[in-house]
Motif scaffolding. Structure first.
Motif, PDB file in Angstrom:
ATOM      1  N   ILE A 491      34.208  37.899  45.183  1.00  0.00           N
ATOM      2  CA  ILE A 491      32.784  37.558  45.300  1.00  0.00           C
ATOM      3  C   ILE A 491      32.053  38.608  46.119  1.00  0.00           C
ATOM      4  CG2 ILE A 491      31.149  35.786  46.037  1.00  0.00           C
ATOM      5  CD1 ILE A 491      33.450  33.748  45.870  1.00  0.00           C
ATOM      6  N   ALA A 492      32.644  39.028  47.239  1.00  0.00           N
ATOM      7  CA  ALA A 492      31.971  39.972  48.140  1.00  0.00           C
ATOM      8  C   ALA A 492      31.740  41.318  47.462  1.00  0.00           C
ATOM      9  CB  ALA A 492      32.789  40.143  49.415  1.00  0.00           C
ATOM     10  N   PHE A 493      32.737  41.843  46.762  1.00  0.00           N
ATOM     11  CA  PHE A 493      32.577  43.150  46.125  1.00  0.00           C
ATOM     12  C   PHE A 493      31.585  43.088  44.972  1.00  0.00           C
ATOM     13  CE2 PHE A 493      36.278  44.504  48.494  1.00  0.00           C
ATOM     14  CZ  PHE A 493      36.085  45.872  48.621  1.00  0.00           C
ATOM     15  N   ALA A 494      31.645  42.027  44.171  1.00  0.00           N
ATOM     16  CA  ALA A 494      30.695  41.911  43.066  1.00  0.00           C
ATOM     17  C   ALA A 494      29.265  41.792  43.567  1.00  0.00           C
ATOM     18  CB  ALA A 494      31.053  40.703  42.198  1.00  0.00           C
ATOM     19  N   THR A 495      29.064  41.078  44.658  1.00  0.00           N
ATOM     20  CA  THR A 495      27.726  40.935  45.224  1.00  0.00           C
ATOM     21  C   THR A 495      27.249  42.228  45.865  1.00  0.00           C
ATOM     22  OG1 THR A 495      28.157  38.596  45.664  1.00  0.00           O
ATOM     23  CG2 THR A 495      26.342  39.609  46.852  1.00  0.00           C
ATOM     24  N   SER A 496      28.139  42.953  46.517  1.00  0.00           N
ATOM     25  CA  SER A 496      27.739  44.138  47.269  1.00  0.00           C
ATOM     26  C   SER A 496      27.291  45.280  46.369  1.00  0.00           C
ATOM     27  CB  SER A 496      28.892  44.610  48.161  1.00  0.00           C
ATOM     28  OG  SER A 496      30.012  44.986  47.370  1.00  0.00           O
ATOM     29  N   VAL A 497      27.769  45.329  45.121  1.00  0.00           N
ATOM     30  CA  VAL A 497      27.321  46.393  44.207  1.00  0.00           C
ATOM     31  C   VAL A 497      26.150  45.919  43.347  1.00  0.00           C
ATOM     32  CG1 VAL A 497      29.527  47.580  44.121  1.00  0.00           C
ATOM     33  CG2 VAL A 497      29.070  45.747  42.490  1.00  0.00           C
ATOM     34  N   LYS A 498      25.557  44.813  43.737  1.00  0.00           N
ATOM     35  CA  LYS A 498      24.317  44.320  43.150  1.00  0.00           C
ATOM     36  C   LYS A 498      24.468  43.871  41.700  1.00  0.00           C
ATOM     37  CE  LYS A 498      21.549  47.315  46.162  1.00  0.00           C
ATOM     38  NZ  LYS A 498      20.495  48.349  46.232  1.00  0.00           N
ATOM     39  N   LEU A 499      25.639  43.347  41.353  1.00  0.00           N
ATOM     40  CA  LEU A 499      25.771  42.702  40.058  1.00  0.00           C
ATOM     41  C   LEU A 499      24.994  41.392  40.114  1.00  0.00           C
ATOM     42  CD1 LEU A 499      29.542  43.276  39.208  1.00  0.00           C
ATOM     43  CD2 LEU A 499      27.564  44.421  38.191  1.00  0.00           C
ATOM     44  N   PRO A 500      24.183  41.088  39.120  1.00  0.00           N
ATOM     45  CA  PRO A 500      23.340  39.886  39.200  1.00  0.00           C
ATOM     46  C   PRO A 500      24.167  38.613  39.062  1.00  0.00           C
ATOM     47  CG  PRO A 500      23.126  40.925  37.053  1.00  0.00           C
ATOM     48  CD  PRO A 500      23.952  41.848  37.879  1.00  0.00           C
ATOM     49  N   GLY A 501      23.859  37.660  39.894  1.00  0.00           N
ATOM     50  CA  GLY A 501      24.574  36.389  39.862  1.00  0.00           C
ATOM     51  C   GLY A 501      24.488  35.691  41.200  1.00  0.00           C
ATOM     52  N   GLY A 502      24.884  34.427  41.209  1.00  0.00           N
ATOM     53  CA  GLY A 502      24.807  33.614  42.409  1.00  0.00           C
ATOM     54  C   GLY A 502      26.172  33.320  42.988  1.00  0.00           C
ATOM     55  N   VAL A 503      26.174  32.674  44.146  1.00  0.00           N
ATOM     56  CA  VAL A 503      27.421  32.442  44.882  1.00  0.00           C
ATOM     57  C   VAL A 503      27.667  30.958  45.143  1.00  0.00           C
ATOM     58  CG1 VAL A 503      27.349  34.700  45.989  1.00  0.00           C
ATOM     59  CG2 VAL A 503      26.216  32.770  47.092  1.00  0.00           C
ATOM     60  N   ILE A 504      26.922  30.070  44.501  1.00  0.00           N
ATOM     61  CA  ILE A 504      27.029  28.652  44.844  1.00  0.00           C
ATOM     62  C   ILE A 504      28.401  28.100  44.467  1.00  0.00           C
ATOM     63  CG2 ILE A 504      26.073  26.360  44.436  1.00  0.00           C
ATOM     64  CD1 ILE A 504      23.368  27.649  44.029  1.00  0.00           C
ATOM     65  N   PHE A 505      28.688  28.014  43.178  1.00  0.00           N
ATOM     66  CA  PHE A 505      29.992  27.478  42.774  1.00  0.00           C
ATOM     67  C   PHE A 505      31.144  28.425  43.101  1.00  0.00           C
ATOM     68  CE2 PHE A 505      27.659  24.258  40.407  1.00  0.00           C
ATOM     69  CZ  PHE A 505      28.488  23.146  40.589  1.00  0.00           C
ATOM     70  N   PRO A 506      30.962  29.758  43.062  1.00  0.00           N
ATOM     71  CA  PRO A 506      32.053  30.608  43.545  1.00  0.00           C
ATOM     72  C   PRO A 506      32.459  30.325  44.986  1.00  0.00           C
ATOM     73  CG  PRO A 506      30.530  31.914  42.256  1.00  0.00           C
ATOM     74  CD  PRO A 506      29.916  30.549  42.401  1.00  0.00           C
ATOM     75  N   LEU A 507      31.479  30.099  45.871  1.00  0.00           N
ATOM     76  CA  LEU A 507      31.819  29.801  47.268  1.00  0.00           C
ATOM     77  C   LEU A 507      32.401  28.398  47.409  1.00  0.00           C
ATOM     78  CD1 LEU A 507      28.861  31.423  49.243  1.00  0.00           C
ATOM     79  CD2 LEU A 507      31.259  32.128  49.221  1.00  0.00           C
ATOM     80  N   LEU A 508      31.946  27.455  46.593  1.00  0.00           N
ATOM     81  CA  LEU A 508      32.566  26.132  46.619  1.00  0.00           C
ATOM     82  C   LEU A 508      34.031  26.212  46.217  1.00  0.00           C
ATOM     83  CD1 LEU A 508      29.780  23.866  45.036  1.00  0.00           C
ATOM     84  CD2 LEU A 508      30.471  23.951  47.429  1.00  0.00           C
ATOM     85  N   SER A 509      34.313  26.998  45.192  1.00  0.00           N
ATOM     86  CA  SER A 509      35.699  27.178  44.768  1.00  0.00           C
ATOM     87  C   SER A 509      36.515  27.891  45.841  1.00  0.00           C
ATOM     88  CB  SER A 509      35.724  27.973  43.459  1.00  0.00           C
ATOM     89  OG  SER A 509      37.051  28.190  43.022  1.00  0.00           O
ATOM     90  N   ASN A 510      35.910  28.898  46.464  1.00  0.00           N
ATOM     91  CA  ASN A 510      36.605  29.593  47.534  1.00  0.00           C
ATOM     92  C   ASN A 510      36.869  28.672  48.718  1.00  0.00           C
ATOM     93  OD1 ASN A 510      35.895  32.004  50.029  1.00  0.00           O
ATOM     94  ND2 ASN A 510      37.725  32.018  48.773  1.00  0.00           N
ATOM     95  N   GLY A 511      35.859  27.838  49.059  1.00  0.00           N
ATOM     96  CA  GLY A 511      36.056  26.884  50.144  1.00  0.00           C
ATOM     97  C   GLY A 511      37.172  25.893  49.859  1.00  0.00           C
ATOM     98  N   ALA A 512      37.354  25.520  48.594  1.00  0.00           N
ATOM     99  CA  ALA A 512      38.431  24.605  48.232  1.00  0.00           C
ATOM    100  C   ALA A 512      39.798  25.233  48.470  1.00  0.00           C
ATOM    101  CB  ALA A 512      38.285  24.183  46.777  1.00  0.00           C
ATOM    102  N   SER A 513      39.924  26.536  48.232  1.00  0.00           N
ATOM    103  CA  SER A 513      41.204  27.209  48.482  1.00  0.00           C
ATOM    104  C   SER A 513      41.517  27.237  49.979  1.00  0.00           C
ATOM    105  CB  SER A 513      41.161  28.639  47.933  1.00  0.00           C
ATOM    106  OG  SER A 513      40.948  28.646  46.544  1.00  0.00           O
ATOM    107  N   TRP A 514      40.525  27.595  50.796  1.00  0.00           N
ATOM    108  CA  TRP A 514      40.729  27.550  52.250  1.00  0.00           C
ATOM    109  C   TRP A 514      41.052  26.132  52.709  1.00  0.00           C
ATOM    110  CZ3 TRP A 514      41.326  32.206  54.096  1.00  0.00           C
ATOM    111  CH2 TRP A 514      40.578  33.266  53.616  1.00  0.00           C
ATOM    112  N   ALA A 515      40.377  25.152  52.124  1.00  0.00           N
ATOM    113  CA  ALA A 515      40.598  23.758  52.523  1.00  0.00           C
ATOM    114  C   ALA A 515      42.008  23.298  52.176  1.00  0.00           C
ATOM    115  CB  ALA A 515      39.571  22.861  51.844  1.00  0.00           C
ATOM    116  N   ASN A 516      42.539  23.733  51.052  1.00  0.00           N
ATOM    117  CA  ASN A 516      43.908  23.356  50.695  1.00  0.00           C
ATOM    118  C   ASN A 516      44.920  23.970  51.650  1.00  0.00           C
ATOM    119  OD1 ASN A 516      44.411  21.730  48.055  1.00  0.00           O
ATOM    120  ND2 ASN A 516      42.664  23.038  47.546  1.00  0.00           N
TER     121      ASN A 516
END
Length: 604
Positions: A491-516
């Motif tokens: 997510i961080a690399f795709a966002t940093s090179v200005k590829l268009p898109g959002g981080v809502i569900f990607p961060l929710l999915s990432n948070g689920a991995s940390w939570a597990n």
């Protein structure tokens, strides 16, 4: 179009007349015999209050000023102002015609609904239809026989090839055709300015119209998501809805100004309506895309505040955003997709419906996940800022060819690198909503069986098998952490090179991995009963805290999680901990760092 705006203006005037609060003048009329007498003489003339100071008393104590109404015959000279001028003044105070907001909601909800269908078609073509044609061994020859033979021998290389081509295509379009593309970052920066309407007037001039921007935003963000990058459609939907709403506000203002005979307060009113319809449009597209009410408008309203609340402009736009969202959900669910079943589908535990949770467990889970989510979120936006400064640092004297094509090269190389990462961790691919159940239950639901599942022939080289639970690996905590780190970097690399898109569900999915990983650590130290709701509470709370530390949308995030949950999830027991973690994460993130993921215009 003129007939449509005439009907909207008539309906909005009637609706405002029905819900308009009583004017203070009637309180004066109750005690003023002279005014009642004048009212009978000139029934159609409005009362205009005139304020002047009362005389000073003998003890030099000043009394308050009083509003005294002049004879109604003298006020009748102001009755020539037409109704559209009065509507302009009302709009400058935030009294937006709800019927017009509903029209905006219906139009923008259709945009969100159509975009969701477009993404499903794109995913099906790139990851179902095309791989089936390539890996069908009965087909021989063809113009790309050599490439096809290579892909058949190394099927996982299809992931790298498609993501590299996707990054190259999006980078070429954004650099050569649309270099100044509007994004959700611009939405937040423009609408986050605090203050009176007059101060926001300059900011709304920076908000572009939909013409020439709306379609490219949707196409490029869709192409980014469906080619495998972990960027979602929610932020582009906010951007698209804001663009459409502002454009409709400007059309409506132009139509109403042509009918008006007075130009007073027109500029202030126009800017206020544009701001309100930007929120209403964003609420409509989010509602149409996610097919759930309430969460969309609250997310669009909370998004423009760096704190756990809403800005003054968002507060003025609350009614319009809600009206747009409700009209949109009626249109989508009642007309476009009337046969679809209602209800969420994400389950946070197989026995969640009959589980129990005590108060101490809820408080500890909420506090711990709030702190943990704030740490992850703060690390994320600092990583993104660092990568952006590294990728886009200006050189002292760049050569013209290099300055033109270097962004395309950077985006292509990053796409290639993320593709290599995805071979080892297929869980990092896509925006996360279709495969979120796999992340929530610790891969007890196989990745291949989710809506974002890809052919298993492409996941043979996975370092952590996405079709096996974390508990089936030798070290479940390490497996969950590895997936969390890989998703974080994707997510961080795709966002940093200005590829268009959002981080809502990607961060929710990432948070689920940390939570597990956290849940595995808790269960290894303290035995947890099978009927306990502690683990589901940790999962949902950490997901919410991770996202809200970035987007600063605590209430909307919890509503999204609640409205997308299945009936097996005991929300009455789990939601209090998620709310605690969500708000706590915003406050701790503000304490940890003055930097934020979005750029806000309001003072800290």
């Amino acid at each position: 179009m003129a007939i449509l705006f005439s009907l909207i203006a008539l309906l909005s005037h009637q609706s405002q007349a029905l819900i308009a609060p009583p004017k203070p003048v009637w309180n004066v009329l109750r005690t003023s015999t002279f005014a009642r007498h004048q009212l009978h003489r000139v029934p159609s003339a409005p009362l205009t209050p005139v304020t002047f100071p009362c005389p000073t008393s003998s003890n030099r104590t000043k009394r308050k000023n009083h509003a005294i109404y002049p004879p109604l015959s003298s006020a009748s000279n102001g009755a020539a102002h037409d109704e559209t001028s009065n509507n302009s003044v009302a709009n400058s105070r935030g009294d937006t015609p709800l019927t017009v907001a509903m029209v905006v909601g219906i139009a923008t909800s259709f945009i969100g609904y159509a975009y969701s269908k477009l993404m499903k078609m794109g995913f099906r073509f790139f990851w179902k239809t095309l791989p089936a044609a390539i890996f069908e061994k009965s087909t021989r020859g063809g113009p790309f026989h050599g490439l096809r033979s290579f892909l058949i021998q190394y099927p996982q290389s299809y992931i790298v090839l498609l993501m590299t081509l996707g990054a190259f295509t999006v980078g070429t379009l954004s650099t050569c055709c649309f270099p100044d593309m509007f994004s959700a970052h611009g939405y937040v920066e423009v609408l986050s300015r605090e203050g009176a309407v007059g101060e926001e007037e300059i900011q709304m001039d920076k908000f572009p119209g939909a013409r020439g921007i709306l379609i490219p935003v949707m196409i490029m963000s869709c192409l980014t998501s469906v080619t495998g990058f972990s960027l979602g459609p929610e932020a582009p939907m906010v951007c698209a809805g804001g663009l459409a709403g502002v454009s409709m506000a400007r059309k409506y203002n132009q139509y109403m100004s042509n009918k008006s005979t007075s130009n007073s307060n027109v500029t202030k009113s126009n800017q206020s309506l544009e701001e309100t319809f930007a929120y209403a449009g964003a609420a409509g597209t989010l509602t149409g895309f996610m097919n759930i009410p309430l969460a969309g408008p609250i997310f669009a309203l909370e998004m423009t505040s760096r704190n756990a609340g809403i800005s003054s402009g968002a507060a003025r736009s609350w009614n319009a955003a809600m009206a747009a969202s409700l009209a949109g959900i009626v249109f989508v669910r009642g007309v476009l997709d009337a046969a679809a079943n209602l209800g969420g589908h994400f389950t946070y535990a197989s026995k969640a419906g009959v589980g129990v949770l005590n108060g101490m467990e809820m408080v500890l889970a909420g506090l711990g996940c709030g702190v943990g989510g704030a740490l992850v979120g703060t690390l994320f936006h600092k990583t993104v800022h660092f990568l952006k400064s590294a990728f886009w640092s200006a050189k002292s004297s760049p050569s013209p060819p290099e300055s033109k094509y270097m962004p395309i090269l950077k985006q292509t190389l990053v796409g290639f690198a993320i593709g290599l990462l995805s071979i080892k961790f297929p869980q990092t691919m896509f925006w996360g909503e279709g495969s979120l159940q796999c992340a929530i239950d610790g891969q007890c639901t196989a990745f291949a069986s989710t809506a974002h599942g890809i052919p298993s022939i492409m996941t043979q080289s996975a370092h952590v098998n996405p079709n096996l639970p974390f508990s089936a690996h030798n070290t479940p905590i390490a497996a969950a952490l590895q997936v969390g780190v890989a998703k974080f970097l994707a997510i961080a690399f795709a966002t940093s090179v200005k590829l268009p898109g959002g981080v809502i569900f990607p961060l929710l999915s990432n948070g689920a991995s940390w939570a597990n990983a956290l849940a595995s650590a808790v269960t290894s130290v303290t035995p947890v009963a099978s009927s306990s709701l502690l683990i589901p509470t940790i999962i949902m709370s950490f997901m919410a805290a991770t996202l809200t530390s970035i987007t600063r949308t605590p209430l909307a995030t919890v509503l999204i999680l609640a409205l997308t949950s299945s009936g097996l999830t005991n929300l009455s027991a789990i939601l209090p901990g998620a709310l605690l973690a969500s708000y706590l994460s915003v406050w701790i993130s503000n304490f940890f760092s003055k930097e934020t993921y979005f750029t806000y215009s309001d003072p800290r």
